[in-house]
Design a protein around this motif. Structure first.
Motif, mmCIF file in Angstrom:
data_model
loop_
_atom_site.group_PDB
_atom_site.id
_atom_site.type_symbol
_atom_site.label_atom_id
_atom_site.label_comp_id
_atom_site.label_asym_id
_atom_site.label_seq_id
_atom_site.Cartn_x
_atom_site.Cartn_y
_atom_site.Cartn_z
ATOM 1 N N ASN A 183 0.836 -1.212 0.000
ATOM 2 C CA ASN A 183 0.000 0.000 0.000
ATOM 3 C C ASN A 183 0.866 1.257 0.000
ATOM 4 O O ASN A 183 0.543 2.254 -0.658
ATOM 5 N N LEU A 184 1.979 1.200 0.761
ATOM 6 C CA LEU A 184 2.892 2.337 0.799
ATOM 7 C C LEU A 184 3.528 2.566 -0.571
ATOM 8 O O LEU A 184 3.612 3.701 -1.047
ATOM 9 N N ARG A 185 3.944 1.490 -1.201
ATOM 10 C CA ARG A 185 4.543 1.597 -2.539
ATOM 11 C C ARG A 185 3.543 2.169 -3.535
ATOM 12 O O ARG A 185 3.883 3.016 -4.369
ATOM 13 N N ALA A 186 2.288 1.704 -3.460
ATOM 14 C CA ALA A 186 1.258 2.194 -4.375
ATOM 15 C C ALA A 186 1.005 3.692 -4.187
ATOM 16 O O ALA A 186 0.845 4.434 -5.171
ATOM 17 N N SER A 187 1.003 4.118 -2.927
ATOM 18 C CA SER A 187 0.785 5.549 -2.663
ATOM 19 C C SER A 187 1.975 6.392 -3.114
ATOM 20 O O SER A 187 1.814 7.521 -3.600
ATOM 21 N N LEU A 188 3.178 5.841 -2.973
ATOM 22 C CA LEU A 188 4.380 6.576 -3.400
ATOM 23 C C LEU A 188 4.408 6.773 -4.911
ATOM 24 O O LEU A 188 4.852 7.822 -5.402
ATOM 25 N N LEU A 189 3.964 5.774 -5.647
ATOM 26 C CA LEU A 189 3.973 5.864 -7.102
ATOM 27 C C LEU A 189 3.062 6.975 -7.635
ATOM 28 O O LEU A 189 3.228 7.428 -8.769
ATOM 29 N N LYS A 190 2.118 7.408 -6.807
ATOM 30 C CA LYS A 190 1.201 8.474 -7.218
ATOM 31 C C LYS A 190 1.793 9.860 -6.982
ATOM 32 O O LYS A 190 1.244 10.855 -7.458
ATOM 33 N N GLU A 191 2.878 9.922 -6.235
ATOM 34 C CA GLU A 191 3.490 11.211 -5.923
ATOM 35 C C GLU A 191 4.179 11.797 -7.158
ATOM 36 O O GLU A 191 4.844 11.076 -7.905
ATOM 37 N N PRO A 192 4.064 13.106 -7.372
ATOM 38 C CA PRO A 192 4.659 13.725 -8.577
ATOM 39 C C PRO A 192 6.182 13.749 -8.573
ATOM 40 O O PRO A 192 6.800 13.905 -9.626
ATOM 41 N N PHE A 193 6.789 13.624 -7.387
ATOM 42 C CA PHE A 193 8.254 13.707 -7.316
ATOM 43 C C PHE A 193 8.940 12.362 -7.512
ATOM 44 O O PHE A 193 10.162 12.295 -7.574
ATOM 45 N N LYS A 236 10.277 9.132 -9.463
ATOM 46 C CA LYS A 236 10.621 8.631 -10.792
ATOM 47 C C LYS A 236 10.661 7.102 -10.804
ATOM 48 O O LYS A 236 10.064 6.456 -11.661
ATOM 49 N N ASN A 237 11.386 6.507 -9.843
ATOM 50 C CA ASN A 237 11.477 5.049 -9.731
ATOM 51 C C ASN A 237 11.470 4.628 -8.269
ATOM 52 O O ASN A 237 11.908 5.393 -7.397
ATOM 53 N N ILE A 238 10.971 3.413 -8.023
ATOM 54 C CA ILE A 238 10.926 2.855 -6.673
ATOM 55 C C ILE A 238 11.478 1.431 -6.702
ATOM 56 O O ILE A 238 11.105 0.647 -7.589
ATOM 57 N N TYR A 239 12.337 1.122 -5.741
ATOM 58 C CA TYR A 239 12.873 -0.240 -5.615
ATOM 59 C C TYR A 239 12.757 -0.675 -4.156
ATOM 60 O O TYR A 239 13.293 -0.010 -3.268
ATOM 61 N N TYR A 240 12.068 -1.788 -3.942
ATOM 62 C CA TYR A 240 11.919 -2.332 -2.590
ATOM 63 C C TYR A 240 13.065 -3.303 -2.329
ATOM 64 O O TYR A 240 13.340 -4.190 -3.138
ATOM 65 N N ILE A 241 13.738 -3.124 -1.198
ATOM 66 C CA ILE A 241 14.888 -3.960 -0.841
ATOM 67 C C ILE A 241 14.633 -4.576 0.535
ATOM 68 O O ILE A 241 14.469 -3.852 1.523
ATOM 69 N N THR A 242 14.597 -5.902 0.577
ATOM 70 C CA THR A 242 14.409 -6.582 1.860
ATOM 71 C C THR A 242 15.700 -6.514 2.665
ATOM 72 O O THR A 242 16.785 -6.283 2.116
ATOM 73 N N LYS A 243 15.591 -6.752 3.974
ATOM 74 C CA LYS A 243 16.787 -6.690 4.812
ATOM 75 C C LYS A 243 17.755 -7.828 4.494
ATOM 76 O O LYS A 243 18.967 -7.681 4.691
ATOM 77 N N GLU A 244 17.238 -8.943 3.953
ATOM 78 C CA GLU A 244 18.113 -10.048 3.526
ATOM 79 C C GLU A 244 18.950 -9.624 2.324
ATOM 80 O O GLU A 244 20.155 -9.880 2.253
ATOM 81 N N GLU A 245 18.288 -8.968 1.358
ATOM 82 C CA GLU A 245 19.013 -8.480 0.174
ATOM 83 C C GLU A 245 20.033 -7.415 0.570
ATOM 84 O O GLU A 245 21.149 -7.378 0.029
ATOM 85 N N GLY A 267 13.766 -1.781 3.291
ATOM 86 C CA GLY A 267 13.813 -0.396 2.831
ATOM 87 C C GLY A 267 13.262 -0.213 1.434
ATOM 88 O O GLY A 267 13.103 -1.169 0.673
ATOM 89 N N ILE A 268 12.958 1.026 1.122
ATOM 90 C CA ILE A 268 12.484 1.405 -0.209
ATOM 91 C C ILE A 268 13.403 2.497 -0.726
ATOM 92 O O ILE A 268 13.518 3.566 -0.098
ATOM 93 N N ASP A 269 14.062 2.239 -1.830
ATOM 94 C CA ASP A 269 14.917 3.246 -2.471
ATOM 95 C C ASP A 269 14.073 4.079 -3.425
ATOM 96 O O ASP A 269 13.434 3.534 -4.344
ATOM 97 N N LEU A 270 14.073 5.374 -3.210
ATOM 98 C CA LEU A 270 13.322 6.292 -4.062
ATOM 99 C C LEU A 270 14.277 7.088 -4.940
ATOM 100 O O LEU A 270 15.271 7.626 -4.448
ATOM 101 N N TYR A 271 13.974 7.133 -6.224
ATOM 102 C CA TYR A 271 14.720 7.990 -7.150
ATOM 103 C C TYR A 271 13.759 9.078 -7.611
ATOM 104 O O TYR A 271 12.724 8.791 -8.208
ATOM 105 N N LEU A 272 14.115 10.325 -7.311
ATOM 106 C CA LEU A 272 13.209 11.447 -7.543
ATOM 107 C C LEU A 272 13.411 12.067 -8.919
ATOM 108 O O LEU A 272 14.472 11.941 -9.536
#
Length: 292
Positions: free
Chosen positions: A69-79, A81-90, A115-120
């Motif tokens: 749900n957090l990822r989906a809401s982030l994708l709607k933000e105008p700032f 560009k890309n989102i990458y979800y990284i598990t603590k194992e990775e 964590g979630i890496d955001l590229y703006l």
């Protein structure tokens, strides 16, 4: 005898036109190269800005559904560009690879967080805007920490502003040089016809009537010069794109459109204005002043 003189005058006139076209073409080519640098400098700066990541570390109790749900809401933000979800194992595997040993063997457990890496988008990669975004994220109950390289953002923004300033100064300087050179070429061309201008004026021709053919002739020479300059720019763009394909010069149709339009518009405006004032000067001179 008269035919020989007319032929000589015709060759002299053609030679004058050729020199004017070459002079204008060289100046427009120089301006085109500078314009291309300005257009691509923005793209290069944006490229580096969009490589800077902002990481959101999630709290341990966050479920998979809440993460989605957090990822989906982030994708709607105008700032965003890309989102990458990284598990603590990775993240643990990547960190172990960086340090060259498995740190989990010493700790016995994984202290890292999902964590979630955001590229703006580039417009939002400034110290002020990223601080605003960070403040908003810290209010989210799912996020424990927000991390990004603040000194890097400040240095990147400062350097881009400095480079942009000097590019604008350089553009202004070369633009002034271009106007002076093109104006000088056209003035010399019209200077050779100053007696014709005064003769037409003496027989009753209006200033507008006298100016019109000179302006149209200069505009045609300017357009021809701009075509030559654009052919030279096309060759430069082709070879630069061949050796530095990352710039995508031949695929950036918007920048190419601005470049072509800018060269043609510059040729039209400068030749029109220069011809207008050059003819006006000779129209205002007295007959005895034409010899000086």
């Amino acid at each position: 005898m008269a035919s020989s003189f007319d032929s000589y005058q015709k060759r002299r006139l053609q030679s004058s036109y050729i020199s004017v076209v070459i002079s204008i073409a060289l100046v427009l080519f120089m301006l085109g190269i500078l314009g291309l640098v300005l257009l691509k400098s923005t793209k290069v700066a944006n490229h580096f800005k969009e490589k800077v990541a902002m990481t959101l570390f999630l709290k341990d109790g966050v479920t998979k559904e809440q993460t989605e749900n957090l990822r989906a809401s982030l994708l709607k933000e105008p700032f965003i560009k890309n989102i990458y979800y990284i598990t603590k194992e990775e993240a643990a595997k990547a960190y172990s690879k960086d340090i060259g040993e498995d740190f989990l063997k010493f700790l016995g457990k994984n202290p890292l967080k999902n964590g979630i890496d955001l590229y703006l988008n580039a417009d939002f990669v400034t110290p002020e805007k990223m601080l605003e975004i960070e403040t908003e994220f810290k209010k989210n109950n799912l996020i424990s920490e927000v991390s990004y390289d603040k000194p890097l953002i400040q240095l990147l923004t400062k350097n881009i502003q400095r480079i942009s300033f000097w590019l604008l100064v350089l553009s202004g300087f070369f633009g002034l040089v271009a106007i002076i050179l093109i104006n000088s070429s056209i003035r010399l061309s019209i200077y050779s016809k100053r007696f014709n201008i005064k003769t037409m004026q003496m027989v009753g021709a209006t200033k507008r009537f006298i100016r019109k053919p000179f302006i149209w002739q200069s505009i045609k020479l300017g357009v021809l010069a701009s075509v030559i300059a654009l052919l030279g720019l096309a060759a430069v763009i082709y070879y630069v794109d061949k050796f530095i394909p990352a710039l995508e010069l031949t695929k950036d149709y918007v920048s190419l459109g601005y470049l072509v339009g800018g060269v043609l518009l510059t040729a039209f405006i400068i030749t029109w204005i220069s011809t207008f004032f050059a003819t006006q000067r000779f129209l205002n001179l007295q007959t005895d002043e034409l010899y000086y």
